[in-house]
Structures are given as structure tokens and as C-alpha cells.
Design an enzyme around this catalytic site. Structure first.
Site, PDB file in Angstrom:
ATOM      1  N   HIS A   1       0.842  -1.195   0.000  1.00  0.00           N
ATOM      2  CA  HIS A   1       0.000   0.000   0.000  1.00  0.00           C
ATOM      3  C   HIS A   1       0.876   1.243   0.000  1.00  0.00           C
ATOM      4  O   HIS A   1       2.001   1.224   0.507  1.00  0.00           O
ATOM      5  CB  HIS A   1      -0.957   0.027   1.195  1.00  0.00           C
ATOM      6  CG  HIS A   1      -0.292  -0.198   2.512  1.00  0.00           C
ATOM      7  ND1 HIS A   1       0.067  -1.443   2.965  1.00  0.00           N
ATOM      8  CD2 HIS A   1       0.101   0.665   3.471  1.00  0.00           C
ATOM      9  CE1 HIS A   1       0.647  -1.340   4.150  1.00  0.00           C
ATOM     10  NE2 HIS A   1       0.682  -0.066   4.472  1.00  0.00           N
TER      11      HIS A   1
ATOM     12  N   HIS B   1       0.958   5.201   1.140  1.00  0.00           N
ATOM     13  CA  HIS B   1       0.348   6.243   1.964  1.00  0.00           C
ATOM     14  C   HIS B   1       0.448   7.587   1.235  1.00  0.00           C
ATOM     15  O   HIS B   1       1.528   7.945   0.753  1.00  0.00           O
ATOM     16  CB  HIS B   1       1.106   6.418   3.284  1.00  0.00           C
ATOM     17  CG  HIS B   1       1.078   5.238   4.197  1.00  0.00           C
ATOM     18  ND1 HIS B   1       0.259   5.179   5.299  1.00  0.00           N
ATOM     19  CD2 HIS B   1       1.778   4.077   4.194  1.00  0.00           C
ATOM     20  CE1 HIS B   1       0.462   4.035   5.940  1.00  0.00           C
ATOM     21  NE2 HIS B   1       1.384   3.337   5.289  1.00  0.00           N
TER      22      HIS B   1
HETATM   23  P1  AMP Z   1       1.835   0.356   7.341  1.00  0.00           P
HETATM   24  O1  AMP Z   1       2.303   0.618   8.742  1.00  0.00           O
HETATM   25  O2  AMP Z   1       2.636   1.039   6.278  1.00  0.00           O
HETATM   26  O3  AMP Z   1       1.661  -1.135   7.074  1.00  0.00           O
HETATM   27  O4  AMP Z   1       0.403   1.025   7.243  1.00  0.00           O
HETATM   28  C1  AMP Z   1      -0.773   0.380   7.595  1.00  0.00           C
HETATM   29  C2  AMP Z   1      -1.834   1.456   7.692  1.00  0.00           C
HETATM   30  O5  AMP Z   1      -3.087   0.829   7.558  1.00  0.00           O
HETATM   31  C3  AMP Z   1      -1.851   2.201   9.035  1.00  0.00           C
HETATM   32  O6  AMP Z   1      -1.689   3.594   8.780  1.00  0.00           O
HETATM   33  C4  AMP Z   1      -3.222   1.872   9.612  1.00  0.00           C
HETATM   34  O7  AMP Z   1      -3.786   2.951  10.292  1.00  0.00           O
HETATM   35  C5  AMP Z   1      -4.002   1.488   8.380  1.00  0.00           C
HETATM   36  N1  AMP Z   1      -5.090   0.546   8.587  1.00  0.00           N
HETATM   37  C6  AMP Z   1      -5.040  -0.630   9.256  1.00  0.00           C
HETATM   38  N2  AMP Z   1      -6.246  -1.255   9.201  1.00  0.00           N
HETATM   39  C7  AMP Z   1      -7.059  -0.443   8.469  1.00  0.00           C
HETATM   40  C8  AMP Z   1      -8.417  -0.512   8.074  1.00  0.00           C
HETATM   41  N3  AMP Z   1      -9.195  -1.548   8.417  1.00  0.00           N
HETATM   42  N4  AMP Z   1      -8.932   0.493   7.341  1.00  0.00           N
HETATM   43  C9  AMP Z   1      -8.158   1.553   7.003  1.00  0.00           C
HETATM   44  N5  AMP Z   1      -6.866   1.674   7.340  1.00  0.00           N
HETATM   45  C10 AMP Z   1      -6.316   0.710   8.073  1.00  0.00           C
END
Ligand code: AMP
Ligand code: ZN
Length: 136
Positions: free
Chosen positions: A99, A101
Site C-alpha cells: 500500500h 500512503h
Molecule cells: P503500514 O504501517 O505502512 O503497514 O500502514 C498500515 C496502515 O493501515 C496504518 O496507517 C493503519 O492505520 C491502516 N489501517 C489498518 N487497518 C485499516 C483498516 N481496516 N482500514 C483503514 N486503514 C487501516
């Protein structure tokens, strides 16, 4: 991937705040945003990280990141935008589905992303440069 939450969200099986969707990607609002407007670009096809993601999709994700960044910047009147993509737990990746950001930034906000740079000797720079070049 049966147990991947982002696969389920990307496929529409779990509700999300979707701001964009096409055949390849879904873009959602992060559930715990660094700032309001923080978006996540999710490929619909599972890939754990950039190393698993098809090269063409890496390119398409970058182009989409620009489009989303432009929209977010206008929508929340951001002063700047960070585009961040973490690979591996050591790099801060908490969800093992690639993903990107898109994080709006505001002058004086206290979001922490930068760390102090390390001091390397000329010899260390030369060694690491050669090691990377050898892997390309
Ligand atoms: P990373 O630390 O780069 O893996 O980012 C994961 C991101 O996903 C974090 O910023 C979380 O807040 C976000 N996240 C986790 N679960 C969900 C969800 N169900 N819906 C939206 N965002 C999420
Ligand atoms: Zn997945």
C-alpha cells in the site's frame, strides 16, 4: 489471500471510506490518519510488498499517487504531501499487503517522519555505493 484485511477491503468485502476505485486499485481513508485526508492506495491483487508487486503495477501506483495527492492537497488545503510506502516490519510495515500512503502535511504539524541522518565516512559511502551498484 483469505486472511488479508487489505484484500478484503480492496475487494469491497469489508466496508471502507473509499475515495477512488478502478479495476486495479481501491483508495481508502486510513483508519488512523496521521492527518485528516491520509489515504491508502491498495492494489486489488495481493502482493505483500514492493518486491512481490508486478513492476507495471508499481508504476501505475505511482501515477495514481500523484492524482490522489493532487486531490487531497486541494481538498484539505494541505501545505505539503508525503508519499510513503513501507516494506517489511523493520521499515514500519504493519499490514502485509502493498500500500502507498498519501499523507497531507500542514506547516507546523507535529507528524514525525524524519530521523536524524547518520554520519558515514568516505570509505563507508564508497563501500555501500559499490555494494548497491553490484546488485543492480
Ligand atoms: P503500514 O504501517 O505502512 O503497514 O500502514 C498500515 C496502515 O493501515 C496504518 O496507517 C493503519 O492505520 C491502516 N489501517 C489498518 N487497518 C485499516 C483498516 N481496516 N482500514 C483503514 N486503514 C487501516
Ligand atoms: Zn492482500
Amino acid at each position: 489471500m483469505d486472511n488479508c484485511i487489505f484484500c478484503k477491503i480492496a475487494a469491497g468485502g469489508i466496508p471502507s471510506n473509499t475515495v477512488y476505485e478502478d479495476e486495479i486499485f481501491r483508495v481508502i481513508l486510513d483508519i488512523a490518519p496521521a492527518n485528516p485526508g491520509h489515504c491508502l492506495i491498495l492494489p486489488k491483487m495481493h502482493a505483500a510488498d514492493i518486491f512481490e508487486l508486478d513492476e507495471a503495477l508499481v508504476g501505475k501506483a505511482a501515477v495514481l499517487a500523484k492524482k490522489i495527492a493532487s486531490a487531497v492537497k486541494k481538498a484539505v488545503k494541505a501545505d505539503g504531501i508525503n508519499i510513503i510506502q513501507n516494506n517489511g516490519a523493520a521499515a514500519g510495515q504493519s499490514v502485509s499487503h502493498y500500500h502507498v500512503h498519501v499523507v497531507p502535511r500542514f506547516n507546523g504539524d507535529r507528524v514525525q517522519l524524519n530521523t536524524e541522518g547518520k554520519a558515514l565516512s568516505d570509505e563507508e559511502f564508497a563501500k555501500i555505493k559499490e555494494a548497491i551498484i553490484a546488485e543492480l
